[in-house]
Scaffold this motif. Structure first.
Motif, PDB file in Angstrom:
ATOM      1  N   VAL A   1       6.878  25.755  -1.621  1.00  0.00           N
ATOM      2  CA  VAL A   1       6.620  24.641  -0.709  1.00  0.00           C
ATOM      3  C   VAL A   1       5.881  23.525  -1.435  1.00  0.00           C
ATOM      4  N   LEU A   2       4.883  23.893  -2.236  1.00  0.00           N
ATOM      5  CA  LEU A   2       4.113  22.896  -2.977  1.00  0.00           C
ATOM      6  C   LEU A   2       4.978  22.176  -4.011  1.00  0.00           C
ATOM      7  N   ILE A   3       5.911  22.908  -4.635  1.00  0.00           N
ATOM      8  CA  ILE A   3       6.813  22.280  -5.604  1.00  0.00           C
ATOM      9  C   ILE A   3       7.699  21.250  -4.913  1.00  0.00           C
ATOM     10  N   VAL A   4       8.200  21.601  -3.726  1.00  0.00           N
ATOM     11  CA  VAL A   4       9.043  20.673  -2.970  1.00  0.00           C
ATOM     12  C   VAL A   4       8.254  19.411  -2.621  1.00  0.00           C
ATOM     13  N   ILE A   5       6.997  19.599  -2.196  1.00  0.00           N
ATOM     14  CA  ILE A   5       6.168  18.449  -1.822  1.00  0.00           C
ATOM     15  C   ILE A   5       5.877  17.582  -3.043  1.00  0.00           C
ATOM     16  N   THR A   6       5.577  18.216  -4.183  1.00  0.00           N
ATOM     17  CA  THR A   6       5.316  17.461  -5.403  1.00  0.00           C
ATOM     18  C   THR A   6       6.566  16.700  -5.859  1.00  0.00           C
ATOM     19  N   ALA A   7       7.730  17.346  -5.750  1.00  0.00           N
ATOM     20  CA  ALA A   7       8.978  16.672  -6.099  1.00  0.00           C
ATOM     21  C   ALA A   7       9.210  15.469  -5.190  1.00  0.00           C
ATOM     22  N   LEU A   8       8.870  15.635  -3.919  1.00  0.00           N
ATOM     23  CA  LEU A   8       8.991  14.517  -2.983  1.00  0.00           C
ATOM     24  C   LEU A   8       8.075  13.371  -3.388  1.00  0.00           C
ATOM     25  N   GLN A   9       6.866  13.719  -3.851  1.00  0.00           N
ATOM     26  CA  GLN A   9       5.932  12.684  -4.292  1.00  0.00           C
ATOM     27  C   GLN A   9       6.528  11.878  -5.444  1.00  0.00           C
ATOM     28  N   PHE A  10       7.052  12.558  -6.465  1.00  0.00           N
ATOM     29  CA  PHE A  10       7.635  11.845  -7.606  1.00  0.00           C
ATOM     30  C   PHE A  10       8.845  11.022  -7.187  1.00  0.00           C
ATOM     31  N   ARG A  11       9.600  11.518  -6.215  1.00  0.00           N
ATOM     32  CA  ARG A  11      10.763  10.775  -5.738  1.00  0.00           C
ATOM     33  C   ARG A  11      10.325   9.478  -5.063  1.00  0.00           C
ATOM     34  N   LEU A  12       9.290   9.580  -4.208  1.00  0.00           N
ATOM     35  CA  LEU A  12       8.785   8.399  -3.525  1.00  0.00           C
ATOM     36  C   LEU A  12       8.209   7.388  -4.511  1.00  0.00           C
TER      37      LEU A  12
ATOM     38  N   LEU B   1       0.821  -1.208   0.000  1.00  0.00           N
ATOM     39  CA  LEU B   1       0.000   0.000   0.000  1.00  0.00           C
ATOM     40  C   LEU B   1       0.858   1.261   0.000  1.00  0.00           C
ATOM     41  N   ARG B   2       2.183   1.102  -0.081  1.00  0.00           N
ATOM     42  CA  ARG B   2       3.071   2.251   0.061  1.00  0.00           C
ATOM     43  C   ARG B   2       2.862   3.315  -1.015  1.00  0.00           C
ATOM     44  N   ARG B   3       2.665   2.905  -2.250  1.00  0.00           N
ATOM     45  CA  ARG B   3       2.484   3.890  -3.318  1.00  0.00           C
ATOM     46  C   ARG B   3       1.213   4.695  -3.095  1.00  0.00           C
ATOM     47  N   THR B   4       0.137   4.021  -2.747  1.00  0.00           N
ATOM     48  CA  THR B   4      -1.120   4.730  -2.488  1.00  0.00           C
ATOM     49  C   THR B   4      -0.987   5.630  -1.269  1.00  0.00           C
ATOM     50  N   LEU B   5      -0.336   5.131  -0.227  1.00  0.00           N
ATOM     51  CA  LEU B   5      -0.129   5.949   0.975  1.00  0.00           C
ATOM     52  C   LEU B   5       0.732   7.171   0.677  1.00  0.00           C
ATOM     53  N   ALA B   6       1.763   7.000  -0.149  1.00  0.00           N
ATOM     54  CA  ALA B   6       2.616   8.135  -0.507  1.00  0.00           C
ATOM     55  C   ALA B   6       1.805   9.203  -1.220  1.00  0.00           C
TER      56      ALA B   6
ATOM     57  N   VAL C   1      -1.489   9.676  -1.015  1.00  0.00           N
ATOM     58  CA  VAL C   1      -2.455  10.251  -0.078  1.00  0.00           C
ATOM     59  C   VAL C   1      -1.790  11.261   0.848  1.00  0.00           C
ATOM     60  N   VAL C   2      -0.618  10.917   1.365  1.00  0.00           N
ATOM     61  CA  VAL C   2       0.080  11.823   2.283  1.00  0.00           C
ATOM     62  C   VAL C   2       0.453  13.123   1.582  1.00  0.00           C
ATOM     63  N   VAL C   3       1.012  13.019   0.383  1.00  0.00           N
ATOM     64  CA  VAL C   3       1.453  14.218  -0.330  1.00  0.00           C
ATOM     65  C   VAL C   3       0.260  15.055  -0.777  1.00  0.00           C
ATOM     66  N   ALA C   4      -0.747  14.421  -1.372  1.00  0.00           N
ATOM     67  CA  ALA C   4      -1.922  15.160  -1.827  1.00  0.00           C
ATOM     68  C   ALA C   4      -2.673  15.784  -0.658  1.00  0.00           C
ATOM     69  N   ASN C   5      -2.744  15.082   0.452  1.00  0.00           N
ATOM     70  CA  ASN C   5      -3.401  15.611   1.642  1.00  0.00           C
ATOM     71  C   ASN C   5      -2.643  16.814   2.189  1.00  0.00           C
ATOM     72  N   THR C   6      -1.318  16.750   2.158  1.00  0.00           N
ATOM     73  CA  THR C   6      -0.504  17.875   2.612  1.00  0.00           C
ATOM     74  C   THR C   6      -0.732  19.106   1.748  1.00  0.00           C
ATOM     75  N   VAL C   7      -0.775  18.897   0.436  1.00  0.00           N
ATOM     76  CA  VAL C   7      -1.008  20.013  -0.482  1.00  0.00           C
ATOM     77  C   VAL C   7      -2.378  20.635  -0.243  1.00  0.00           C
ATOM     78  N   SER C   8      -3.418  19.812  -0.147  1.00  0.00           N
ATOM     79  CA  SER C   8      -4.771  20.343   0.058  1.00  0.00           C
ATOM     80  C   SER C   8      -4.897  21.037   1.405  1.00  0.00           C
TER      81      SER C   8
END
Length: 284
Positions: free
Chosen positions: A266-277, A202-207, A209-216
């Motif tokens: 901040v949002l760019i950093v979070i999105t970059a983190l999402q793609f990295r994960l 479930l790691r990909r889905t959790l990653a 959810v965490v990133v999208a939830n942080t952005v929203s």
């Protein structure tokens, strides 16, 4: 064929440029400018707007409140969504009613849900009525600097948890049942299956959810604007509301654009983190 496809995509590219790229570039440019008044010509001031923000105690408090908000709401919503997804992935009597109860708040407009919860949080509202019926003192909720932010978190979680649960349920249903059957044959219990099978798959889905939830959550605005307007004592003054207040209430467009730029970074950093994960997950 390429020209035909480009012709169909051209309107979308034009709208994307006009509605997304152009305002972003304009905001970035205006964040380095300053106007003496709304009708005055802007002058280039470099990083002055950013220095003014980061040397202002009010803005530092906004960052602190936003950080605290993120640290509380993200774990709370993600853990709640995981629990509900595990529950809804099972078969039990009343499953349909449970799904409806959890997913209905997702369909409610944010403004409507905010107004409803605003009534519920009133001193004479239904929540305090239940509390008093239990023999406990009524609570101030939105009028208390200690409780207002938590009240906003409860409101937003009521709306958001069901939405994130949808993704997690889909992720759970993609896990092969053969893995659980093999683990059961080997004598693995529920907790062992959860940590050895469910979470790794479930790691990909959790990653996501965490990133999208942080952005929203970082761009949360409606509940604060309707219910508290950043108060009491700036305890709910999130960065998105502060940006709105500086830009449209105080009329300091350039300072507001500097805040927009900071939020965008901040949002760019979070999105970059999402793609990295997600990239690491694909490699594994």
């Amino acid at each position: 064929m390429g020209k035909v496809a480009l012709a169909f995509l051209a309107p979308t590219f034009v709208l994307l440029f006009v509605l997304r790229v152009l305002p972003t570039v304009q905001a970035l440019i205006e964040s380095f400018q300053r106007r003496a008044s709304r009708i005055a010509e802007p002058r280039w001031v470099g990083l002055d707007n950013y220095v003014a923000l980061f040397t202002n105690d009010g803005f530092l408090q906004v960052l602190g409140v936003t950080g605290l908000f993120i640290l509380i709401i993200i774990p709370f919503q993600v853990i709640s969504a995981v629990f509900l997804a595990l529950l809804l992935n099972e078969r039990f009597p009343g499953l349909g009613a449970a799904r409806a109860f959890i997913f209905v708040p997702v369909a409610a407009p944010a403004a409507v849900a905010t107004v409803v919860w605003g009534v519920a949080f009133q001193p004479q509202g239904p929540i305090n009525a239940v509390i008093e019926a239990a023999g406990l003192p009524s609570q101030p909720f939105l009028t208390s600097p200690d409780q207002a932010l938590l009240a906003i978190i409860v409101l937003m979680s009521w709306i958001g948890v069901g939405y994130w649960t949808l993704f997690l349920v889909a992720g759970l249903q993609d896990i092969p049942r053969d893995l659980y059957e093999a683990a059961s044959i080997d004598g693995a219990g529920w907790w062992r299956c959860f940590f050895s099978i469910t979470l790794p798959n479930l790691r990909r889905t959790l990653a996501f959810v965490v990133v999208a939830n942080t952005v929203s959550s970082l761009i949360a605005f409606v509940p604060v604007a309707i219910l508290t307007r950043g108060g009491p004592a700036d305890s709910t003054r999130l960065i998105m509301y502060d940006t709105y207040n500086n830009t449209f209430v105080l009329g300091d467009v350039n300072l507001g654009q500097a805040e927009v730029t900071i939020l965008l970074l901040v949002l760019i950093v979070i999105t970059a983190l999402q793609f990295r994960l997600l990239g690491r997950e694909r490699e594994s």
